[in-house]
Design an enzyme around this catalytic site. Structure first.
Site, PDB file in Angstrom:
ATOM      1  N   GLU A   1      -3.848   1.496  -7.695  1.00  0.00           N
ATOM      2  CA  GLU A   1      -4.200   2.584  -6.778  1.00  0.00           C
ATOM      3  C   GLU A   1      -3.339   3.807  -7.078  1.00  0.00           C
ATOM      4  OE1 GLU A   1      -6.419   1.230  -3.146  1.00  0.00           O
ATOM      5  OE2 GLU A   1      -4.349   1.470  -2.574  1.00  0.00           O
TER       6      GLU A   1
ATOM      7  N   HIS B   1       0.864  -1.192   0.000  1.00  0.00           N
ATOM      8  CA  HIS B   1       0.000   0.000   0.000  1.00  0.00           C
ATOM      9  C   HIS B   1       0.899   1.240   0.000  1.00  0.00           C
ATOM     10  CE1 HIS B   1      -2.906   3.000   1.150  1.00  0.00           C
ATOM     11  NE2 HIS B   1      -3.852   2.146   0.791  1.00  0.00           N
TER      12      HIS B   1
HETATM   13  C1  PEP Z   1      -6.662   3.312  -0.071  1.00  0.00           C
HETATM   14  O1  PEP Z   1      -6.159   3.816   0.912  1.00  0.00           O
HETATM   15  O2  PEP Z   1      -6.191   2.286  -0.561  1.00  0.00           O
HETATM   16  C2  PEP Z   1      -7.837   3.948  -0.646  1.00  0.00           C
HETATM   17  C3  PEP Z   1      -8.243   3.538  -1.819  1.00  0.00           C
HETATM   18  O3  PEP Z   1      -8.379   4.905   0.112  1.00  0.00           O
HETATM   19  P1  PEP Z   1      -9.620   5.833  -0.312  1.00  0.00           P
HETATM   20  O4  PEP Z   1     -10.729   4.924  -0.752  1.00  0.00           O
HETATM   21  O5  PEP Z   1      -9.963   6.584   0.928  1.00  0.00           O
HETATM   22  O6  PEP Z   1      -9.138   6.706  -1.416  1.00  0.00           O
END
Ligand code: PEP
Length: 243
Positions: A157, A86
């Site tokens: 992400e 992450h």
């Molecule tokens: C994350 O931290 O992986 C994430 C997707 O957070 P958010 O949904 O708050 O953007």
């Protein structure tokens, strides 16, 4: 089959009582709840259908590593998924090499890794997203020497779209699909071919969940902030069931 929803609570909520209320609101077979470590056992005890995920893991199996939690320990308390790489852990020091060891440790214990990859805002602006992700993927899978029957998950992400980032910008389903297709193509050429699942994370909420989850390339969502609000997560789960 509904899409997969990973509820990443991060360092929330503050009390076990709140955690259990949230767990009950998130309880569905298509959900994996990733609470803080101290709440794992109690969350497992209250949910009937949701799976359990860990937010991180240490790569050594056991020993003198104060504060560390191993994949075998997580497996023994019923954890099915582990988030590795992450961006918030990378910022705290996880290099691509460390992420690779964590990915291997999860697989070795029969736990499905959810590998997060994503470019920074600077890389995005400079048109270097693909190169940044290629490097993360290349190193992450470099330690695997044999095929596993588990299907690892890759979560695209983009760091700039995570809701807690200063000046977070909403990503578009179009970009998410483009990047997931790119990752898929890249992964089809790695040395050790394997089945993979692809999900998206970055400010997914009750309002925009449909626009991402309706895309066939997006097999689920990793949800941070919105997973902490009962009404939001319930709506996201409903949406996951429509696709
Ligand atoms: C994350 O931290 O992986 C994430 C997707 O957070 P958010 O949904 O708050 O953007």
């Amino acid at each position: 089959m509904p899409k997969l929803i990973i509820a990443n609570w991060k360092e929330n909520p503050v009390t076990l009582k709140e955690a259990l209320v949230l767990a009950e609101a998130s309880d569905a077979p298509c959900v994996a709840i990733a609470p803080p470590f101290p709440f794992l056992g109690a969350v497992r005890a209250v949910v009937k259908e949701a799976n359990l995920a860990a937010q991180d893991v240490f790569y050594e199996e056991k020993g003198a590593f104060t504060g560390a939690v191993s994949a075998s320990q997580l497996a023994s308390v019923g954890v099915t998924y582990i988030i590795v790489g992450h961006s918030e852990r990378r910022r705290l020091g996880d290099t691509d090499e460390i992420v690779a060891k964590k990915l291997r440790a999860a697989l070795a214990q029969g736990i499905i890794p959810i590998l997060c990859v994503g470019e920074s805002r600077e890389e995005h602006k400079a048109g270097k997203a693909e190169g940044a992700i290629r490097k993360q993927l290349d190193v992450a899978f470099s330690l695997l020497t044999k095929p596993y029957t588990l299907i690892p998950i890759i979560a695209y992400e983009p760091v700039w779209a995570i809701s807690t980032e200063p000046n977070a910008e909403a990503d578009t389903p179009k970009n998410a699909v483009y990047m997931i297709q790119y990752i898929k193509t890249f992964m089809s050429h790695v040395a050790l071919p394997m089945l993979l699942k692809y999900i998206y994370g970055g400010s997914v909420n009750a309002k925009n969940a449909e626009s991402f989850l309706k895309e066939k390339e997006i097999e689920g969502a990793l949800v941070g902030g919105a997973s902490l609000k009962q009404e939001e997560i319930k709506k996201i789960i409903e949406t996951a069931y429509r696709y």
